[in-house]
Write an enzyme that holds these catalytic residues in place. Structure first.
Site, PDB file in Angstrom:
ATOM      1  N   SER A   1       4.155   2.721   8.135  1.00  0.00           N
ATOM      2  CA  SER A   1       3.791   1.660   7.201  1.00  0.00           C
ATOM      3  C   SER A   1       5.006   1.176   6.413  1.00  0.00           C
ATOM      4  CB  SER A   1       2.729   2.153   6.220  1.00  0.00           C
ATOM      5  OG  SER A   1       1.489   2.311   6.845  1.00  0.00           O
TER       6      SER A   1
ATOM      7  N   ASP B   1      -0.281  -7.546   1.674  1.00  0.00           N
ATOM      8  CA  ASP B   1       0.270  -6.179   1.682  1.00  0.00           C
ATOM      9  C   ASP B   1       1.798  -6.228   1.762  1.00  0.00           C
ATOM     10  OD1 ASP B   1       0.448  -3.444   1.743  1.00  0.00           O
ATOM     11  OD2 ASP B   1      -0.214  -3.230   3.834  1.00  0.00           O
TER      12      ASP B   1
ATOM     13  N   HIS C   1       0.816  -1.221   0.000  1.00  0.00           N
ATOM     14  CA  HIS C   1       0.000   0.000   0.000  1.00  0.00           C
ATOM     15  C   HIS C   1       0.847   1.267   0.000  1.00  0.00           C
ATOM     16  CE1 HIS C   1       0.421   0.074   4.512  1.00  0.00           C
ATOM     17  NE2 HIS C   1       0.324   1.379   4.302  1.00  0.00           N
TER      18      HIS C   1
END
Length: 339
Positions: free
Chosen positions: A289, A173, A124
């Protein structure tokens, strides 16, 4: 071999719910019977060798700190709720930024160096998969407000997002970044080991692996990043935070009730995701992230998880962060991370 946590089921205790051996009371998810050893699991491994290619080790001068000082530095967790890392402590950490916004303002995600040419991050993070030229990475980064002689910058030659990555559920992911040239290892730039296929990162019950029966659930691992802190802004200095791995059955229950807290992305029973953390005010957050969740196993640090998503706001009590389980993608990484 780290201390293991035997997961036995669930029961009601005096004023607390015991689910799969984890007490859901107080201010943390507490593993049973004192299996929580912050110092052992978060202290960098000092390796007295000049072979910097060995994965999962740290090479730096030992600091003249007492045991109590080291314990205080790790446990006074100020990521969200993290503490400042020392320069060189985590030499596989990758700083990713948008070129157009510059190195300081353009930072948006972390990653992990796994060999001389490849970085692992979250899918992502790579919204522009077909435009690797818009991104740049920094290795050896510690304090983003200054440039040190240990740092090296690289362009990205190629981005490979997992073909089954879902923008809706954040399933699969994971992404690979091929650097524009080979990395030269040093004391401050080293690779991280990959969690091998079948590794019981969050197994609800003990699993056979490497001739032993165990689960990492209940162990303390570490997350790293330059993301949002308690002051609601990204930090200049890399942060490190100790988080407890939750057994998968507990992860599925927590993220499903209510799933809206996790942006309607509950963790399914068979998904390659796991949960860690859950203490109030301590969590990975915006900007973290793609960064690593690392665990100590047989003397080396391994990339067990990739920071994926969590609740908004971050750091809610009994709302752990969600991570991509790297062991499930070992074959995919090996097939794709080639010259």
């Amino acid at each position: 071999m780290p201390t293991t946590c035997v997961i036995t089921g669930y029961k009601m205790g005096a004023g607390a719910l015991m689910i799969y051996g984890f007490i859901l009371s107080g201010n943390v998810f507490e593993p049973p019977n004192g299996n929580y050893n912050v110092f052992t699991n978060l202290t960098p491994i000092i390796e007295d060798t000049e072979d910097y290619s060995q994965c999962g080790f740290v090479q730096q001068e030992k600091q003249n700190l007492s045991l109590s000082d080291l314990l205080f530095n790790v446990m006074s967790r100020r990521i969200l709720g993290g503490t400042d890392a020392n320069e060189g402590d985590w030499p596989w950490m990758v700083y990713i930024y948008h070129k157009v916004d510059g190195r300081k303002r353009g930072f948006f995600c972390g990653g992990s160096l796994i060999n001389k040419r490849w970085v692992v991050t979250a899918a992502h993070c790579m919204a522009q998969e077909n435009s690797p030229e818009v991104y740049r990475i920094v290795l050896g980064e510690h304090n983003s407000s200054r440039v040190s002689t240990y740092e090296r910058e690289f362009d990205i030659e190629k981005i490979i997002r997992h073909e089954d990555y879902s923008t809706t559920t954040f399933g699969n992911d994971i992404a690979l970044l091929k650097l524009s040239e080979n990395v030269e290892y040093s004391k401050y730039i080293r690779p991280l080991c990959l969690a091998p296929k079948g590794f019981p990162t969050d197994a609800t019950t003990n699993q056979e692996f490497g001739g032993e029966s165990f689960t990492m659930a209940g162990q303390t691992c570490a997350v790293l990043g330059w993301g949002q802190t308690a002051k609601k802004k990204k930090t200049d200095i890399m942060q490190v935070l100790g988080v407890i791995l939750l057994p998968h059955a507990l992860c599925t229950a927590v993220t499903a009730n209510p799933s809206a807290a996790y942006h309607n992305r509950p963790v399914g029973e068979s998904e390659s995701k796991f949960c860690a953390g859950g203490s109030a005010g301590e969590d990975t957050c915006a900007g973290d992230s793609g960064g690593p969740l690392i665990c100590l196993y047989q003397g080396s640090y391994y990339l067990n998880g990739i920071t994926s998503y969590g609740t908004t706001p971050c750091g809610q009590f009994k709302k752990p962060g969600v991570y991509t389980r790297v062991a499930d993608f070992e074959d995919w990484i090996m097939e794709n991370a080639v010259e």
